[in-house]
Write a protein that holds these residues in place. Sequence first.
Motif, PDB file in Angstrom:
ATOM      1  N   THR A  90      76.744  -0.913  27.980  1.00  0.00           N
ATOM      2  CA  THR A  90      75.946  -0.629  29.174  1.00  0.00           C
ATOM      3  C   THR A  90      76.835  -0.529  30.401  1.00  0.00           C
ATOM      4  OG1 THR A  90      74.223  -1.945  28.179  1.00  0.00           O
ATOM      5  CG2 THR A  90      73.949  -1.409  30.511  1.00  0.00           C
TER       6      THR A  90
ATOM      7  N   ASP B 287      71.430   3.480  24.327  1.00  0.00           N
ATOM      8  CA  ASP B 287      71.366   2.475  23.269  1.00  0.00           C
ATOM      9  C   ASP B 287      70.079   1.679  23.443  1.00  0.00           C
ATOM     10  OD1 ASP B 287      72.003   0.656  21.256  1.00  0.00           O
ATOM     11  OD2 ASP B 287      73.167  -0.606  22.609  1.00  0.00           O
TER      12      ASP B 287
ATOM     13  N   TYR C 284      80.066  -4.417  18.156  1.00  0.00           N
ATOM     14  CA  TYR C 284      79.443  -4.671  16.851  1.00  0.00           C
ATOM     15  C   TYR C 284      79.271  -3.335  16.144  1.00  0.00           C
ATOM     16  CZ  TYR C 284      75.160  -2.909  18.988  1.00  0.00           C
ATOM     17  OH  TYR C 284      74.245  -2.107  19.630  1.00  0.00           O
TER      18      TYR C 284
ATOM     19  N   GLU D  68      74.858   4.312  28.604  1.00  0.00           N
ATOM     20  CA  GLU D  68      76.222   4.241  28.081  1.00  0.00           C
ATOM     21  C   GLU D  68      76.810   5.644  27.960  1.00  0.00           C
ATOM     22  OE1 GLU D  68      76.777   1.787  24.623  1.00  0.00           O
ATOM     23  OE2 GLU D  68      75.109   0.452  25.122  1.00  0.00           O
TER      24      GLU D  68
ATOM     25  N   ASP E 168      79.070  -0.033  18.804  1.00  0.00           N
ATOM     26  CA  ASP E 168      78.697  -0.194  20.206  1.00  0.00           C
ATOM     27  C   ASP E 168      79.492  -1.338  20.830  1.00  0.00           C
ATOM     28  OD1 ASP E 168      77.179   0.632  22.419  1.00  0.00           O
ATOM     29  OD2 ASP E 168      75.840  -1.089  22.181  1.00  0.00           O
ATOM     30  N   PHE E 169      80.040  -1.059  22.006  1.00  0.00           N
ATOM     31  CA  PHE E 169      80.836  -2.059  22.723  1.00  0.00           C
ATOM     32  C   PHE E 169      80.025  -2.692  23.857  1.00  0.00           C
ATOM     33  CE2 PHE E 169      84.050   0.257  20.414  1.00  0.00           C
ATOM     34  CZ  PHE E 169      84.958  -0.724  20.082  1.00  0.00           C
TER      35      PHE E 169
ATOM     36  N   GLU F  79      69.759   1.237  27.422  1.00  0.00           N
ATOM     37  CA  GLU F  79      71.089   0.897  27.934  1.00  0.00           C
ATOM     38  C   GLU F  79      71.811   2.198  28.240  1.00  0.00           C
ATOM     39  OE1 GLU F  79      73.064  -1.755  25.159  1.00  0.00           O
ATOM     40  OE2 GLU F  79      72.044  -3.498  26.016  1.00  0.00           O
TER      41      GLU F  79
ATOM     42  N   LYS G  31      68.829  -3.239  17.673  1.00  0.00           N
ATOM     43  CA  LYS G  31      69.603  -2.069  18.102  1.00  0.00           C
ATOM     44  C   LYS G  31      69.586  -0.962  17.061  1.00  0.00           C
ATOM     45  CE  LYS G  31      71.739  -4.141  21.683  1.00  0.00           C
ATOM     46  NZ  LYS G  31      71.895  -3.546  23.009  1.00  0.00           N
TER      47      LYS G  31
END
Length: 442
Positions: free
Chosen positions: A376, A259, A185, A227, A152-153, A225, A279
């Motif tokens: 996000t 997310d 991450y 995304e 996930d960015f 989130e 997460k």
Amino acid sequence: LTAHPGMTRDKVRQLFRQETMPHPNDPKLRSFIDVAPTSDFPIQNLPYGVFSANGLAPRVGVAIGDYVLDLWELEQDSRLDVGPLGVFSQPSLNAFMALGPKVWSATRARISELLRSDHPELRDNRELRARALVPMADVKLHMPFAVSGYTDFYSSKEHATNVGVMFRGKDNALQPNWLHMPIGYNGRASTVVASGTKVKRPRGQLKPPTAEVPSFGPCKRLDFELEMGVVVGQASAMGEMLTEAQAEEMIFGFVILNDWSARDIQQWEYVPLGPFQAKAFATSISPWVVTREALEPFRMQGPVQQPEPLAYLKQVRPNNYDLALDVGLRAGAMNEAKTICSTNFKYMYWSSVQQLVHHASSGCAMNVGDLLGSGTISGPEKHQRGSLLEISWNGTEPVELADGVTRSFLENGDSLVMRGWCQGDGYRVGFGEVEGTIVAAE
Ligand code: MN
């Protein structure tokens, strides 16, 4: 075929090949299946998913209007040939994706041809049509692919700035590294789930600023989130860096991604290694993978990147997309969801291509079925904020959903729906929706 009883199927095929094939993205194309202008699934889209119906095992299909086209039926009837037999009989897109971008493109062109209003092969074959076209209302949609790895960015400047202002103040909103690389991450592939899967409120260590010691219990600040997810369809070798062009070729398509985030767990655990349990409990994705090729007409230039990225991250092509997104929230007592965010994927500072280039830049191998969350997606306006953390400004400005119903974070029974689409002239290339309902921790 019935019109040419003396011809073999191969001859018929040859004949059709001699036509000049229109490009599958041609806005003028029409299907023999009626598709409303507001449908997410016109002939210009043709997204792939995995479905089951009529007691049969899950297999690969393509959405067209209110129908799913069963690709395994077409493959068995020798109407679709991608090489190895049975690619579409599987409960995931991974085997098909592994065949590579040339096969993706040729297959999409062939499916487009089969569905065209001026092409008789499927249109006039009543028996095959009955087997291969399943009403969308009768199918169950599954996870479209097996997720190999999930990363996930954090690539929306507006989102990162909002969160930074909230927790560090205006002057230190962006961390010093943020403008130099796509921050991310490594998340969990094991809990990426299909739309419609209920999301159990996570438990974890909580330590509100007022408490002296942490306690363990249900999260109190549950958030979403908004995304987009990139579906990686080709592998790269360990130790290998990617160019912009190579990274782009590896992208099979996109899904909408929620997310889910436990803000209170995150706040206590994230120092110094970043998000972990906050997460890891659930990530929901939409069931249809819209191909990169279908999004091509909506490609556009992203925000100016200043300072200029380092050489390995420079992009020569416009790699953003004009893709509208909205989020609806329905509390248990409400009949309809209230729209709480309307934004656009075009605002992303770092593109999906740059994320993939950066991901492999250390020598990290990418796999078929890897999923990259964009981060996000927030825009410059208030109604474009892609999380409740921002919408309620960390709980200080609760959003009103209906008379007397407000939310700062998600409650049990709340249902969240995300939608996305690219608007063409008289048609839209859409994603359907990703929905998730929160249930109690116990
Ligand atoms: Mn995220």
